[in-house]
Motif scaffolding. Structure first.
Motif, PDB file in Angstrom:
ATOM      1  N   GLY A  23       0.801  -1.220   0.125  1.00 42.37           N
ATOM      2  CA  GLY A  23       0.047   0.001   0.119  1.00 42.37           C
ATOM      3  C   GLY A  23       0.799   1.195  -0.017  1.00 42.37           C
ATOM      4  O   GLY A  23       2.152   1.159  -0.018  1.00 42.37           O
ATOM      5  N   GLY A  24       0.086   2.339  -0.273  1.00 42.75           N
ATOM      6  CA  GLY A  24       0.747   3.385  -0.079  1.00 42.75           C
ATOM      7  C   GLY A  24       1.115   4.404  -1.204  1.00 42.75           C
ATOM      8  O   GLY A  24       1.722   5.372  -1.526  1.00 42.75           O
ATOM      9  N   VAL A  25       1.092   3.868  -2.551  1.00 42.28           N
ATOM     10  CA  VAL A  25       1.276   3.869  -3.910  1.00 42.28           C
ATOM     11  C   VAL A  25      -0.217   4.082  -4.694  1.00 42.28           C
ATOM     12  O   VAL A  25      -0.933   3.150  -4.551  1.00 42.28           O
ATOM     13  CB  VAL A  25       2.297   2.996  -4.692  1.00 42.28           C
ATOM     14  N   PRO A  26      -0.567   5.356  -4.912  1.00 44.49           N
ATOM     15  CA  PRO A  26      -1.925   5.477  -5.481  1.00 44.49           C
ATOM     16  C   PRO A  26      -2.218   4.352  -6.370  1.00 44.49           C
ATOM     17  O   PRO A  26      -3.552   3.877  -6.264  1.00 44.49           O
ATOM     18  CB  PRO A  26      -1.784   6.871  -6.234  1.00 44.49           C
ATOM     19  N   PRO A  27      -1.682   3.973  -7.544  1.00 45.46           N
ATOM     20  CA  PRO A  27      -2.155   3.022  -8.444  1.00 45.46           C
ATOM     21  C   PRO A  27      -2.361   1.521  -7.827  1.00 45.46           C
ATOM     22  O   PRO A  27      -3.369   0.855  -8.147  1.00 45.46           O
ATOM     23  CB  PRO A  27      -1.211   2.985  -9.596  1.00 45.46           C
ATOM     24  N   LEU A  28      -1.490   1.425  -7.015  1.00 43.29           N
ATOM     25  CA  LEU A  28      -1.571   0.040  -6.353  1.00 43.29           C
ATOM     26  C   LEU A  28      -2.972  -0.042  -5.222  1.00 43.29           C
ATOM     27  O   LEU A  28      -3.520  -1.013  -4.945  1.00 43.29           O
ATOM     28  CB  LEU A  28      -0.510  -0.460  -5.488  1.00 43.29           C
ATOM     29  N   ASP A  29      -2.866   1.167  -4.734  1.00 49.65           N
ATOM     30  CA  ASP A  29      -4.177   1.339  -3.674  1.00 49.65           C
ATOM     31  C   ASP A  29      -5.494   0.952  -4.525  1.00 49.65           C
ATOM     32  O   ASP A  29      -6.666   0.737  -4.004  1.00 49.65           O
ATOM     33  CB  ASP A  29      -4.178   2.676  -3.202  1.00 49.65           C
ATOM     34  N   ARG A  30      -5.610   1.892  -5.874  1.00 47.47           N
ATOM     35  CA  ARG A  30      -6.800   1.808  -6.705  1.00 47.47           C
ATOM     36  C   ARG A  30      -7.037   0.396  -7.089  1.00 47.47           C
ATOM     37  O   ARG A  30      -8.171  -0.244  -7.144  1.00 47.47           O
ATOM     38  CB  ARG A  30      -6.783   2.807  -7.906  1.00 47.47           C
ATOM     39  N   ARG A  31      -5.957  -0.507  -7.334  1.00 48.46           N
ATOM     40  CA  ARG A  31      -5.989  -1.922  -7.899  1.00 48.46           C
ATOM     41  C   ARG A  31      -6.560  -2.769  -6.801  1.00 48.46           C
ATOM     42  O   ARG A  31      -7.331  -3.676  -6.826  1.00 48.46           O
ATOM     43  CB  ARG A  31      -4.781  -2.346  -8.334  1.00 48.46           C
ATOM     44  N   GLU A  32      -6.228  -2.274  -5.378  1.00 46.85           N
ATOM     45  CA  GLU A  32      -6.635  -3.045  -4.368  1.00 46.85           C
ATOM     46  C   GLU A  32      -8.156  -2.984  -4.070  1.00 46.85           C
ATOM     47  O   GLU A  32      -8.601  -3.885  -3.440  1.00 46.85           O
ATOM     48  CB  GLU A  32      -5.698  -2.719  -3.144  1.00 46.85           C
ATOM     49  N   GLU A  33      -8.620  -1.742  -4.351  1.00 46.40           N
ATOM     50  CA  GLU A  33     -10.004  -1.699  -4.325  1.00 46.40           C
ATOM     51  C   GLU A  33     -10.887  -2.745  -4.960  1.00 46.40           C
ATOM     52  O   GLU A  33     -11.934  -3.356  -4.487  1.00 46.40           O
ATOM     53  CB  GLU A  33     -10.385  -0.159  -4.558  1.00 46.40           C
ATOM     54  N   ILE A  34     -10.552  -2.959  -6.247  1.00 47.90           N
ATOM     55  CA  ILE A  34     -11.065  -3.758  -7.151  1.00 47.90           C
ATOM     56  C   ILE A  34     -10.926  -5.260  -6.600  1.00 47.90           C
ATOM     57  O   ILE A  34     -11.824  -6.198  -6.319  1.00 47.90           O
ATOM     58  CB  ILE A  34     -10.797  -3.710  -8.531  1.00 47.90           C
ATOM     59  N   TYR A  35      -9.554  -5.524  -6.051  1.00 47.34           N
ATOM     60  CA  TYR A  35      -9.171  -6.726  -5.585  1.00 47.34           C
ATOM     61  C   TYR A  35     -10.066  -7.068  -4.371  1.00 47.34           C
ATOM     62  O   TYR A  35     -10.469  -8.350  -4.114  1.00 47.34           O
ATOM     63  CB  TYR A  35      -7.871  -6.948  -5.060  1.00 47.34           C
ATOM     64  N   LYS A  36     -10.555  -6.273  -3.324  1.00 46.69           N
ATOM     65  CA  LYS A  36     -11.322  -6.538  -2.369  1.00 46.69           C
ATOM     66  C   LYS A  36     -12.779  -6.723  -2.727  1.00 46.69           C
ATOM     67  O   LYS A  36     -13.536  -7.623  -2.136  1.00 46.69           O
ATOM     68  CB  LYS A  36     -11.239  -5.352  -1.492  1.00 46.69           C
ATOM     69  N   GLN A  37     -13.105  -6.139  -3.817  1.00 43.37           N
ATOM     70  CA  GLN A  37     -14.587  -6.580  -4.440  1.00 43.37           C
ATOM     71  C   GLN A  37     -14.572  -7.956  -4.772  1.00 43.37           C
ATOM     72  O   GLN A  37     -15.576  -8.540  -4.364  1.00 43.37           O
ATOM     73  CB  GLN A  37     -14.843  -5.745  -5.376  1.00 43.37           C
ATOM     74  N   TYR A  38     -13.572  -8.335  -5.436  1.00 49.88           N
ATOM     75  CA  TYR A  38     -13.360  -9.915  -5.789  1.00 49.88           C
ATOM     76  C   TYR A  38     -13.465 -10.873  -4.563  1.00 49.88           C
ATOM     77  O   TYR A  38     -13.975 -11.821  -4.451  1.00 49.88           O
ATOM     78  CB  TYR A  38     -12.318 -10.102  -6.810  1.00 49.88           C
TER      79      TYR A  38
END
Length: 372
Positions: free
Chosen positions: A187-202
């Motif tokens: 975490g802490g890197v904007p693009p990786l944080d945004r990708r993590e949002e979708i990962y959590k949904q899955y």
């Protein structure tokens, strides 16, 4: 007397060259002397002359970074700009110092990549106060709700990148849900944080189950760091107990690939985000576990960012934000000669950079003899 004659002859020769209008040589794509004063009709005056641009990237000097910088540099030089590039190797203090130094120099514009939210506003504002133009990539500018509207912020569509890669992952296991996944993320890197949002949904939808989350601590050798960590984790999981490794960044995926190969784990598939020539070569290997990656052409990002900056210099309107749409690259699409240059031949729409390409930009390319 003979020496005096030689000197006089040299002076006369120089005078004749000047009288005949001899042009000085160019350097770095930018003409000097009288050539710099030749204005093109149909091209904004603000983008003609001695235009210097700095491109500053807060990531390691990996293949993706090199291609991004190449896109920005090649497009800038095609406009006749002098383009300098800097890499901070993911060192936030060094990155901020590089930006501060660039602001103090005679650059007309900045392209800033991967600035962090906790300092980006204060880092960039002095450039705007000085009258410089700024375009950012993967940088969140937000200080207690305050933004810098004069800056255009560009991003890859990270939600779509995550969706494409995760759909590819779950599609590998149509008769099994949730898929059991080792996640490469931090975490802490904007693009990786945004990708993590979708990962959590899955995860919430029961499509995937996270067995382990692994991230780097050594950013000078991300691949080696991740390779050793994945190897250690794999020892805990016998064959058949892990379905896939998901890499939120291809530098980490390359480390996972090495670990899978060295441990002989043919039972685990690798799916990632981002792409490079090295990634393509590994995906093409016989029996490669790397089956797909979702990505945006990094060179196209650099090209688009430079065009946006040129429009700002010209006083033309630019959007506050701009997202670049990704594509999914499947292993089965790759041919023996596929690389980043000809990937467009097997992935429809790959690398298309048509936005913000103004007619006056084409006139500049014609003058400087370069094409992006």
């Amino acid at each position: 007397m003979k020496k005096v004659g030689i000197v006089l002859a040299a002076l006369v020769a120089l005078w004749v060259l000047a009288a005949c209008g001899a042009k000085p040589a160019t350097e770095g794509g930018q003409p000097s002397g009288s050539a710099a004063n030749e204005k093109l009709q149909g091209v904004p005056e603000e983008v003609q002359g001695n235009i210097k641009i700095a491109v500053i990237r807060n990531l390691p000097s990996d293949d993706h970074t090199k291609q991004f910088l190449d896109g920005a540099r090649s497009e800038g030089e095609a406009f006749g700009f002098k383009v300098d590039t800097f890499i901070s190797e993911n060192d936030d203090a060094k990155f901020q110092e590089l930006v501060a130094q660039a602001i103090q120099k005679d650059y007309r514009g900045l392209i800033i990549s991967h600035g962090k939210k906790d300092y980006a506003y204060d880092m960039i504002k002095p450039a705007l106060d000085k009258g410089m133009k700024v375009v950012t990539f993967d940088t969140v500018i937000d200080k207690n709700g305050a933004t810098l509207p004069d800056v255009t912020t560009t991003f890859q569509n990270d939600h779509m990148l995550a969706t494409l890669s995760l759909e590819a992952l779950v599609g590998q296991f149509p008769n099994q849900q949730p898929a059991r996944v080792i996640k490469l993320w931090f975490g802490g890197v904007p693009p990786l944080d945004r990708r993590e949002e979708i990962y959590k949904q899955y995860e919430q939808q029961g499509k995937i189950k996270t067995l382990e989350t692994i991230g780097p601590t050594n950013f000078q050798d991300v691949q080696g760091d991740i390779a050793s960590k994945v190897s250690a984790v794999l020892a805990k999981y016998p064959p058949g107990s892990v379905d896939a490794i998901w890499g939120s960044w291809d530098e980490m995926a390359k480390g996972a690939y090495k670990a899978l190969e060295e441990s002989g784990r043919k039972d685990i598939r690798l799916i990632s985000i981002d792409i490079s020539n090295q990634d393509i070569n590994l995906m093409r290997e016989a029996g490669s576990p790397w089956v797909a990656t979702a990505a945006v052409d990094p060179k196209a990002i650099g090209i688009i960012d430079m065009r946006l900056l040129a429009k700002k210099l010209a006083g033309e309107p630019t959007p506050e934000t701009y997202e670049l749409e990704p594509k999914l690259v499947n292993r089965d699409q790759l041919k023996p000669d596929t690389n980043m240059t000809n990937l467009k031949d097997v992935v429809p729409g790959w690398g298309e950079a048509v936005d913000f390409d103004e007619p006056w930009m084409k006139l500049l390319r014609e003058k400087y003899g370069k094409h992006s």
